[in-house]
Design an enzyme around this catalytic site. Sequence first.
Site, PDB file in Angstrom:
ATOM      1  N   GLU A  55      98.641 -59.084 112.607  1.00 52.47           N
ATOM      2  CA  GLU A  55      99.403 -58.682 111.418  1.00 52.47           C
ATOM      3  C   GLU A  55      98.637 -58.928 110.123  1.00 52.47           C
ATOM      4  OE1 GLU A  55     100.518 -60.663 113.858  1.00 52.47           O
ATOM      5  OE2 GLU A  55     101.876 -59.285 114.883  1.00 52.47           O
ATOM      6  N   ARG A 163     117.318 -53.187 114.768  1.00 52.26           N
ATOM      7  CA  ARG A 163     117.161 -52.649 116.117  1.00 52.26           C
ATOM      8  C   ARG A 163     118.322 -51.749 116.530  1.00 52.26           C
ATOM      9  NH1 ARG A 163     117.791 -55.783 121.840  1.00 52.26           N
ATOM     10  NH2 ARG A 163     119.913 -55.190 121.344  1.00 52.26           N
TER      11      ARG A 163
END
Lengths: 311, 280
Positions: A55, A163
């Site tokens: 990341e 999600r």
Amino acid sequence: MEKSATRDGYGKALLELGRQNKDVVALDADLSDSTRSEYFAKQFPERFFSMGIAEQDMIGAAAGLAFSGKIPYASTFAVFSERAYEFIRNIVSRNRLNVKIAGSHSGIATGEDGKSAQAIEDIAAYRVLPNMVVLQPCDAAECEKMVFALADYKGPSYMRLHRNAVPVIHDSNYKFEIGKGEVLRQGKDAVIFATGTLVHETLKAAEILDKEGIKVYVVNIHTIKPLDSNLVIDLAKKTNYVVTAEDHNVIGGLGGAVAEVLSENYPCLMKRIGMQDMYAESGRPDELYKKYGLDAESIAEEVMKFVSKKK
Amino acid sequence: MQKDIVLELKQKAKELRKEIITIIYNAQSGHPGGSLSAIDVMVGLYYHKLKVDTKNPLWENRDRFVLSKGHCSPAIYAVLADKGFFPKSELEGYRKINRMLQGHPELNTPGIDFAGGALGQGICFALGIALACRLDKRNCNVYAMIGDGEAQEGAVWESSMAAAFHKLDNLIVILDKNQVQQTGKTKEIMDIGNVTMKWKAFGWNVIEINGHDMAQVVKALDKASKMKNKRPTIIISNTIKGKGVSFMELNHKFHGKAPNDDECRKAIEEIGNIDVKKFK
């Protein structure tokens, strides 16, 4: 009502944006299927950069792309974006670079994966960075508008995505503007400022409260920073009872942001609904929301207790 | 002809070493050690290799230079001022309030391509620029300079993996291997091991040089800039922290300390006395 996850809106809009604007590029850290950046990746492989599970490197590369005039959208899970926090601080926010960070699977609604994946601190973490815009859509349609609005906005931003499928309460005619709250329901006894998935729980809570004779404003705060202070102060003045609702720690999130504005401008009683400075656990999202007091019934109950102080 | 260039560059490096000492002395703050180790390669870059335009610092087809080890700002500022990116008078304002030249570089300073200060962040930024330049089919290279202590940062290796994976042969990293970091010898703080083997294993072209031998510097930069074999290139530049000032050489106490009056005078004298012909 149609249901869809905000991440689906993200993927759809990014793909369409990619068609319209050749400067748009995307990066992901091995979660492109989950974040839906894969729609863009499949259509524009030369403008999509797989960064592996790294990341920090993804954020640094996105910053370099932005510095070179590209419009990078960098996505991963909300919690893993935090791995790159000091990169975001020192490269993106410090230099005011035009990097759009998308953190999906935020909040305890991420569910079964448990504590490690349930980001409940990301809003707080990004909100304190100068130059940073912090956004959270409440449905897929709003997210689509947000992705496009960000393409026209020059500067660092963090978009908090989810999600699970939630009702789509906006349509394509919706006028989205960064920094403006959206009043979804009129009231008089209290105002509930909600963000993200909790907008839907709050709308349901308002129905329950209505049956008890309590009328509440419901406001969708899609932009946590810059916060729509005028709207917050105005509705606080109208009701004197202010509630915030978020799937995030009550410290530093929307609750913190609203408290900051009100304490300086119109001090009044507040109730902050959210995670009470604790992590959750594995479980179904609906079970978790019930257990941790984020579902419609719990919100309604809290607001009833809160408003009863009025008399 | 090459020999003349080398002599000129050596002379320039000598001048700029004095400038570095002066800048840090004036500010009574800054990092002399790493600036002095890096300056020869920076001179090779800015006076021989880099395609830049002082009138148009953000020229889209320029070669980029990312100074990842941002604490060596006196070195880059000395170069940029000498090249004419900004007036030399700005150097007096180094690290001072209301002045342009910040302790670590910021993007609003003309000629600066990276805002350093936090180690381990330069290669990924350079990688992003390199990706953009390739997308735009620009005929330019992206150079980044890191330190050997910096190679202890995990992000250096994340980026090194990614640069090879993305086949960025427009990316050239220079490792200023000056052997010393803030609290002591790099070997004793956290040995970074055989960096030649490491970067080879990561899929990079590796060139190893004495980073104070200007002829080697020029040759390595020329070679690296033409290596178009779908691999990034790293120049392992073996240097001496504090090079050119005897009491600063390999002395970690001068990693981040300004010289006092005596030390400044002595340093300038020593640099002045360096015989260009013997200078390695």
